[in-house]
Design a protein around this motif. Structure first.
Motif, PDB file in Angstrom:
ATOM      1  N   GLN A   8     -86.879   6.897  75.803  1.00 14.56           N
ATOM      2  CA  GLN A   8     -88.285   7.009  75.446  1.00 14.56           C
ATOM      3  C   GLN A   8     -88.465   7.123  73.935  1.00 14.56           C
ATOM      4  OE1 GLN A   8     -89.141  10.484  77.771  1.00 14.56           O
ATOM      5  NE2 GLN A   8     -90.044   9.334  79.462  1.00 14.56           N
ATOM      6  N   GLU A 133    -102.776  -0.236  76.541  1.00 13.23           N
ATOM      7  CA  GLU A 133    -103.668   0.895  76.745  1.00 13.23           C
ATOM      8  C   GLU A 133    -104.735   0.895  75.654  1.00 13.23           C
ATOM      9  OE1 GLU A 133    -103.610   2.999  79.269  1.00 13.23           O
ATOM     10  OE2 GLU A 133    -101.768   2.209  80.161  1.00 13.23           O
ATOM     11  N   GLU A 192     -98.792  11.530  79.314  1.00 10.67           N
ATOM     12  CA  GLU A 192     -99.274  10.222  79.742  1.00 10.67           C
ATOM     13  C   GLU A 192     -98.634   9.113  78.906  1.00 10.67           C
ATOM     14  OE1 GLU A 192    -101.091   7.176  81.677  1.00 10.67           O
ATOM     15  OE2 GLU A 192    -100.936   9.288  82.280  1.00 10.67           O
ATOM     16  N   ALA A 195     -95.234   8.512  80.270  1.00 14.13           N
ATOM     17  CA  ALA A 195     -95.317   7.808  81.549  1.00 14.13           C
ATOM     18  C   ALA A 195     -95.560   6.317  81.316  1.00 14.13           C
ATOM     19  CB  ALA A 195     -96.437   8.398  82.408  1.00 14.13           C
ATOM     20  N   CYS A 196     -96.413   5.988  80.343  1.00 19.05           N
ATOM     21  CA  CYS A 196     -96.681   4.582  80.018  1.00 19.05           C
ATOM     22  C   CYS A 196     -95.436   3.906  79.450  1.00 19.05           C
ATOM     23  CB  CYS A 196     -97.830   4.481  79.023  1.00 19.05           C
ATOM     24  SG  CYS A 196     -99.454   4.892  79.703  1.00 19.05           S
ATOM     25  N   ASP A 198     -92.355   4.730  80.170  1.00 19.26           N
ATOM     26  CA  ASP A 198     -91.451   4.542  81.303  1.00 19.26           C
ATOM     27  C   ASP A 198     -91.835   3.299  82.099  1.00 19.26           C
ATOM     28  OD1 ASP A 198     -89.820   6.707  80.785  1.00 19.26           O
ATOM     29  OD2 ASP A 198     -90.936   8.086  82.071  1.00 19.26           O
ATOM     30  N   ARG A 199     -93.130   3.099  82.302  1.00 23.59           N
ATOM     31  CA  ARG A 199     -93.592   1.913  83.043  1.00 23.59           C
ATOM     32  C   ARG A 199     -93.229   0.643  82.281  1.00 23.59           C
ATOM     33  NH1 ARG A 199     -98.191   5.229  84.309  1.00 23.59           N
ATOM     34  NH2 ARG A 199     -99.401   4.347  82.587  1.00 23.59           N
ATOM     35  N   GLU A 200     -93.385   0.664  80.973  1.00 25.19           N
ATOM     36  CA  GLU A 200     -93.064  -0.504  80.159  1.00 25.19           C
ATOM     37  C   GLU A 200     -91.565  -0.784  80.188  1.00 25.19           C
ATOM     38  OE1 GLU A 200     -93.704  -3.775  77.758  1.00 25.19           O
ATOM     39  OE2 GLU A 200     -95.127  -2.529  78.880  1.00 25.19           O
ATOM     40  N   ALA A 202     -89.533  -0.001  82.567  1.00 25.85           N
ATOM     41  CA  ALA A 202     -89.201  -0.482  83.909  1.00 25.85           C
ATOM     42  C   ALA A 202     -89.530  -1.968  84.041  1.00 25.85           C
ATOM     43  CB  ALA A 202     -89.965   0.320  84.961  1.00 25.85           C
ATOM     44  N   LEU A 203     -90.664  -2.394  83.476  1.00 28.46           N
ATOM     45  CA  LEU A 203     -91.042  -3.803  83.524  1.00 28.46           C
ATOM     46  C   LEU A 203     -90.050  -4.664  82.749  1.00 28.46           C
ATOM     47  CD1 LEU A 203     -94.919  -3.562  83.031  1.00 28.46           C
ATOM     48  CD2 LEU A 203     -93.699  -4.222  85.114  1.00 28.46           C
TER      49      LEU A 203
END
Length: 213
Positions: A8, A133, A192, A195-196, A198-200, A202-203
């Motif tokens: 991160q 975002e 937050e 979390a964003c 982490d999502r990026e 993962a993608l």
């Protein structure tokens, strides 16, 4: 304190570096001499630890700061701080004024506010765009005071906050000008943000796996 993983932190530093690169491109257009901005390290602090860290780097009595608040998917504020000598050197370079000129103070506020706006917007815009975002920005404001008073004057300092500290080095020929970039997030907003990220990540990982098949 919210924990941040190495992945991160690396991703966030990359986002900031991209934003710094964009800001450097805009500053290059303001100068006859190419300018490079680099962020050698990104660190996370709570308030008391940040004060101690900055006290080691900055003149406790004289420095300049440009502050810009942001809201939306993430809320907080960002500050670009310069020790007195670095601030004067940068303003003199951008305006062509002599560093000892009595006119330098007259143009300092407007010049540093413009630089701060470019650098901070570059960083926040990079984070916003790369994470898809939305963020809104307030108008930048200029302050001169001690490090402690400036941080305490930021209302976010009075709630649970996370501080991200990046040392921005302005490289211009043989002249080295050093500033501090501080990103201040409310605790829930910082969670937050992670979390964003982490999502990026993962993608990106999924896309790499598909490409390898």
């Amino acid at each position: 304190m919210t924990l941040i993983t190495e992945k991160q932190l690396d991703a966030l530093q990359e986002f900031i570096n991209i934003g710094i690169g964009r800001a450097a491109g805009m500053l290059n257009e303001m100068l006859d001499t190419p300018i490079q901005l680099c962020v050698p390290m990104l660190q996370m602090f709570e308030g008391a630890a940040l004060k101690q860290k900055l006290a080691q780097r900055l003149d406790p009595h004289h420095f300049s700061a440009v502050r810009l608040g942001f809201s939306g998917s993430f809320s907080g504020s960002a500050e670009l701080l310069f020790p007195t000598e670095s601030a004067s050197a940068l303003v003199a370079l951008l305006t062509g004024e002599d560093r000892d000129s009595p006119d330098l103070d007259g143009v300092k506020i407007g010049t540093l506010t413009e630089v701060g706006n470019i650098v901070i917007n570059g960083i926040l815009g990079s984070i916003s765009n790369l994470l898809s975002e939305h963020m809104s920005y307030a108008l930048p404001s200029y302050h001169e005071d001690t490090m402690e008073h400036l941080l305490l004057s930021n209302h976010l300092f009075k709630v649970d906050t996370i501080f991200l500290l990046a040392q921005a080095r302005f490289e211009i020929k043989q002249l080295e000008i050093v500033g501090e970039i501080i990103l201040i997030f409310e605790m829930t907003s910082f969670s937050e943000l992670l979390a964003c990220i982490d999502r990026e990540l993962a993608l990106i990982s999924q896309s790499s796996e598909k490409g390898a098949v």
